[in-house]
Design a protein around this motif. Sequence first.
Motif, short mmCIF file in Angstrom:
data_model
loop_
_atom_site.label_atom_id
_atom_site.label_comp_id
_atom_site.label_asym_id
_atom_site.label_seq_id
_atom_site.Cartn_x
_atom_site.Cartn_y
_atom_site.Cartn_z
N MET A 1 0.85 -1.19 0.00
CA MET A 1 0.00 0.00 0.00
C MET A 1 0.89 1.25 0.00
N THR A 2 0.56 2.19 -0.85
CA THR A 2 1.30 3.44 -0.94
C THR A 2 0.83 4.39 0.16
N VAL A 3 1.79 4.94 0.89
CA VAL A 3 1.48 5.89 1.96
C VAL A 3 1.45 7.28 1.34
N ARG A 4 0.36 8.00 1.59
CA ARG A 4 0.25 9.37 1.06
C ARG A 4 1.04 10.31 1.96
N VAL A 129 3.42 15.97 6.03
CA VAL A 129 2.22 15.30 6.56
C VAL A 129 2.10 13.93 5.90
N THR A 130 2.07 12.90 6.75
CA THR A 130 2.00 11.52 6.26
C THR A 130 0.76 10.85 6.84
N ASP A 131 0.11 10.06 6.02
CA ASP A 131 -1.05 9.30 6.43
C ASP A 131 -0.61 8.23 7.44
N GLU A 135 0.55 3.97 7.58
CA GLU A 135 1.92 3.60 7.93
C GLU A 135 1.93 2.32 8.74
N SER A 136 2.94 1.54 8.56
CA SER A 136 3.06 0.34 9.39
C SER A 136 3.42 0.78 10.81
#
Length: 140
Positions: A1-4, A129-131, A135-136
Amino acid sequence: MTVRRFTIELPAGLPLLNSNRRPHHHERHTKTRALRTAAHEAVMANPDLVAALAAAKPGPLFTKVHVLGILRPRTAGRADPANWYPSFKAAVDGLVDAGLVDDDDHHHLLGPDMRLGEKTRGGQLVLVVTDAAAESGAAA
């Protein structure tokens, strides 16, 4: 999954708040409002973020975010990025105002984690800003 992940740069030269200084409450309020507004405007000036916000309507873009705050100081001397927390806090409030996340409480926000960046004329705040929901290890 790509992290935005989105990078939001506030305008260089914006007056910042420092925990080591105790300005008059009117000056503090003025700077806080300017930082909050600048963060909101920086979000709205980013076409990718505007498109993502529109696609997320009617809710916020993220359910939980991690914010990395980068202080780009005016000078190349020693700096303690954590002293600029009031500036980062005001900027994060602007992200909430823009609809990136519902609130800046512990359920919705990790950080801001403050780091020192490269010297920039006038000084500058940058928010990455990261989702965090994607994130794992985000539940940790």
